[in-house]
Design a protein around this motif. Structure first.
Motif, short mmCIF file in Angstrom:
data_model
loop_
_atom_site.label_atom_id
_atom_site.label_comp_id
_atom_site.label_asym_id
_atom_site.label_seq_id
_atom_site.Cartn_x
_atom_site.Cartn_y
_atom_site.Cartn_z
N ASP A 311 30.36 88.79 64.71
CA ASP A 311 30.01 89.93 65.66
C ASP A 311 30.33 89.65 66.86
O ASP A 311 30.03 88.41 67.58
CB ASP A 311 28.50 90.30 65.53
N GLU A 312 30.73 90.61 67.69
CA GLU A 312 31.03 90.45 69.35
C GLU A 312 32.32 89.37 69.04
O GLU A 312 32.23 88.32 69.96
CB GLU A 312 29.96 90.19 69.89
N ALA A 313 33.17 89.44 68.31
CA ALA A 313 34.08 88.39 68.07
C ALA A 313 34.86 87.76 69.44
O ALA A 313 34.89 86.52 69.66
CB ALA A 313 35.32 88.67 67.34
N PRO A 314 35.21 88.97 70.55
CA PRO A 314 35.80 88.12 71.89
C PRO A 314 35.02 87.46 72.54
O PRO A 314 35.38 86.89 73.35
CB PRO A 314 36.10 89.80 72.34
N GLU A 315 33.48 87.62 72.28
CA GLU A 315 32.66 86.85 73.15
C GLU A 315 32.56 85.24 72.61
O GLU A 315 32.12 84.45 73.27
CB GLU A 315 31.13 87.36 72.99
N PHE A 316 33.30 84.82 71.54
CA PHE A 316 33.28 83.53 71.08
C PHE A 316 33.94 82.92 72.02
O PHE A 316 35.11 83.40 72.76
CB PHE A 316 33.77 83.58 69.73
N SER A 317 33.94 81.59 72.33
CA SER A 317 34.73 80.73 73.16
C SER A 317 36.13 80.69 72.32
O SER A 317 36.22 80.48 71.27
CB SER A 317 34.24 79.68 73.44
N PRO A 318 37.44 80.69 73.31
CA PRO A 318 38.49 80.57 72.82
C PRO A 318 38.82 79.19 71.72
O PRO A 318 39.33 79.16 70.89
CB PRO A 318 39.51 80.53 74.06
N ARG A 319 38.02 78.29 72.35
CA ARG A 319 38.39 76.97 71.42
C ARG A 319 37.64 77.19 69.91
O ARG A 319 38.31 76.74 69.27
CB ARG A 319 37.58 75.64 72.26
N THR A 320 36.52 77.60 69.96
CA THR A 320 35.92 78.06 68.65
C THR A 320 36.81 78.90 67.77
O THR A 320 36.97 78.82 66.61
CB THR A 320 34.51 78.86 68.88
N LEU A 321 37.23 79.96 68.20
CA LEU A 321 38.22 80.83 67.52
C LEU A 321 39.53 80.04 66.91
O LEU A 321 39.98 80.21 65.97
CB LEU A 321 38.81 82.05 68.61
N GLN A 322 40.26 79.37 67.83
CA GLN A 322 41.27 78.73 67.60
C GLN A 322 41.10 77.56 66.24
O GLN A 322 41.89 77.31 65.71
CB GLN A 322 41.79 77.69 68.76
N THR A 323 39.59 77.08 66.30
CA THR A 323 39.50 76.12 65.28
C THR A 323 39.44 76.89 63.94
O THR A 323 39.22 76.14 62.83
CB THR A 323 38.14 75.70 65.60
N LEU A 324 39.60 78.39 63.78
CA LEU A 324 39.42 78.96 62.36
C LEU A 324 40.80 79.04 61.82
O LEU A 324 40.98 79.41 60.65
CB LEU A 324 38.89 80.32 62.65
N ARG A 325 41.91 78.73 62.84
CA ARG A 325 43.14 78.90 62.14
C ARG A 325 43.44 77.99 61.09
O ARG A 325 44.01 78.63 59.99
CB ARG A 325 44.18 78.57 63.50
N GLU A 326 43.19 76.61 61.01
CA GLU A 326 43.67 75.95 59.93
C GLU A 326 42.68 76.21 58.68
O GLU A 326 43.54 76.46 57.53
CB GLU A 326 43.32 74.39 60.33
N PRO A 327 41.49 76.20 58.67
CA PRO A 327 40.76 76.64 57.54
C PRO A 327 41.15 78.00 57.08
O PRO A 327 40.94 78.16 55.91
CB PRO A 327 39.15 76.72 57.92
N LEU A 328 41.47 78.87 57.68
CA LEU A 328 41.77 80.38 57.45
C LEU A 328 43.09 80.06 56.50
O LEU A 328 43.35 81.01 55.46
CB LEU A 328 42.20 81.48 58.44
N GLU A 329 43.87 79.15 56.79
CA GLU A 329 45.06 78.87 55.94
C GLU A 329 44.99 78.05 54.72
O GLU A 329 45.47 78.49 53.62
CB GLU A 329 46.29 78.53 56.89
N SER A 330 44.06 76.98 54.88
CA SER A 330 44.19 75.97 53.82
C SER A 330 42.78 75.97 52.80
O SER A 330 42.76 75.52 52.14
CB SER A 330 44.09 74.50 54.31
N GLY A 331 41.74 76.78 53.52
CA GLY A 331 40.54 76.65 52.86
C GLY A 331 39.84 75.70 52.90
O GLY A 331 38.75 75.47 52.28
N ILE A 332 40.23 74.52 53.53
CA ILE A 332 39.46 73.23 53.90
C ILE A 332 39.18 72.99 55.50
O ILE A 332 40.19 73.65 56.01
CB ILE A 332 40.03 72.18 53.12
#
Length: 509
Positions: A311-332
């Protein structure tokens, strides 16, 4: 003096490893040492084990006591090996038969008075023990409910080191402190399962509900954008109710993660997908996992097989949002620390919610918005292009204009939506049985391009040529098209499905 032996199991992440524990009582000055790469908490087991054994009437040897934990190259951590260390010392000192525990798994944390405390991570440990052919295990009485979840295991529950000595034919003098806090028996059986609220309770938002149904049917990530009070959080909290129930294997995966985190007694075993909603102030370590030594799971692992709601996704830190990139693709998610790298599962469905701007009123004509143009761009620009490219569905959640009467309430209830989702998932599961995929979101782009009609693919090529889609976006739009076809009972997507899939990837406003 003989060498006392027993078995324990250590966890590195969710991966379990058999640990052989040997104790030797030799002549020399009184000293108790534990070798084999123990961490700080395991080194402190010397005082716990010594005090617990003496509290059971055992006279601690006035010589040198050495405990080795092998393999020596594997880091050992945690207090779950306390009882196994105590058992090996008791065996080496002839307090119990030297070979009575050679093929027995012993687990438990010790208190100074000899009482055996419950441990975290017992479920993945017992699953690994069963796969390795180990049937006899000694565990804390407080973990009995968790042990009952694993068939083909013969658990022996103990509350005190003295009970272990007596079970192995020795003599002990001890008193169990009944006032000590213990985990209640049958806590998993007596838990009341918490079911998500009904979608029909959300007033209006039929288009958004339909988009959520598509997301659940295909396992697609979704972003909801709308002003405060439009119902984004209410809708997101109800998504687990419309998703497919977890299979037995998936339930054990989720329960193993919760066991490692120590929250299994809180949730129990359930076929309802997990729902994690970290606050936007959550740190990077809280999201992906972290900690000193061996990293522990974060929110994305706790959301495995379920929903991660930001919730309030733009309020998350940019670094935290970028860490989602790998698990979104690989699932690990791989977490590296000084003492090793651990891999945790992180196959979750991402659901984001955001306001259109800082004040939240930049919708429709935008006349009520008090933000400057640069502020609006900067606010929503925190969701970077690579992240948005991985979001399959973007939907505007506009304010409800009127409250419907009871007679004209929404027909999109949780039961209706869940039935449609299950039917679509069954079709996709049968289609991808040979490939091992369970939903359209997992299908490869190559397979999709090969099995989609040329006319439908031509629409994607037009969007690619115009720069409206990246190649990743084209594959995700094609996955959406297959989900739309599954929901309407078609064998394959048509041009309208592909066109709609492309539109769902981009917000209208």
């Amino acid at each position: 003096m003989p060498i006392g032996e027993t078995l324990s199991i250590g966890l590195i992440g969710l991966r379990a490893h058999i640990i052989q524990i040997q104790a030797f009582v030799s002549p020399g000055l009184p000293y108790f040492s534990i070798i084999g790469l123990p961490d700080a908490s395991l080194s402190e087991a010397r005082e716990r084990v010594k005090s617990a054994c003496q509290a059971s009437g055992f006279k601690w040897p006035d010589t040198r006591v050495t405990v080795n934990m092998s393999p020596a190259s594997l880091p050992k951590r945690g207090s779950s090996h306390d009882l196994a260390i105590a058992a090996s010392v008791l065996s080496a000192a002839n307090a119990i038969a030297p070979d009575c525990l050679a093929n027995t798994l012993v687990l438990g944390e010790l208190n100074l008075d000899g009482s055996v405390l419950p441990i975290h991570g017992l479920l993945p440990i017992l699953l690994h023990a069963r796969d390795r052919g180990i049937r006899s295990v000694i565990i804390p009485q407080a973990n009995s409910d968790e042990a009952s979840l694993v068939p083909d295991i013969e658990p022996i529950m103990v509350r005190h080191v003295g009970e272990l000595i007596e079970l192995m034919g020795g003599t002990a003098r001890y008193r169990i402190n009944t006032s000590a806090p213990q985990t209640a028996d049958n806590v998993l059986d007596d838990m009341e399962t918490i079911h998500p609220a009904d979608m029909a309770e959300v007033v209006g938002q039929e288009h958004t509900k339909w988009a959520l149904q598509v997301a659940a049917a295909g396992g697609h990530h979704i972003l909801m954008v709308g002003p405060p009070g439009s119902g984004k959080t209410m809708l997101a909290s109800r998504i687990p109710g419309i998703m497919c129930p977890l299979t037995e294997r998936e339930q054990l995966e989720v329960a193993s993660i919760r066991s490692l985190c120590g929250t299994l007694p809180q949730y129990g075993i359930s076929d309802i997908p997990p729902f994690e909603a970290p606050h936007h102030t959550a740190s990077n370590a809280a999201m992906v996992g972290g900690g000193s030594g061996i990293a522990m799971p974060g929110a994305i692992t706790r959301a495995h097989r379920g929903v991660l709601f930001m919730d309030e996704a733009p309020e998350f830190s940019p670094r935290t949002l970028q860490t989602l990139r790998e698990p979104l693709e690989s699932g690990i998610i791989a977490l590296s620390r000084a003492k090793g790298t651990v891999w945790y599962p992180a196959r979750f469905q991402l659901v984001m919610a955001a306001n259109p701007c800082l004040c939240g009123m930049a919708y429709g004509t935008g006349e009520r918005c008090t933000c400057k143009e640069k502020e609006r761009i900067r606010y929503f620009g925190r969701l970077s292009g690579p992240i948005l490219d991985r979001i399959d569905i973007q939907v505007d959640v506009l304010p409800v204009q009127h409250i419907a009467s009871q007679q004209s309430q929404s027909s999109l209830s949780t039961k209706t939506m869940r039935s449609a989702v299950i039917s679509a998932r069954e079709v996709a599961h049968d289609r991808y049985a040979a490939q091992g995929w369970s939903c359209n979101a997992q299908a490869s782009g190559e397979w999709l391009r090969t099995n989609t009609s040329r006319k439908a693919v031509a629409l994607l090529n037009q969007a690619l040529s115009a720069g409206n889609l990246s190649l990743r976006g084209a594959d995700r739009a094609m996955r959406l098209a297959w989900t739309l076809a599954d929901l309407r009972g078609a064998n394959s997507p048509e041009e309208d499905d592909v066109a709609q899939g492309i539109m769902m990837r981009t917000r209208v406003t």
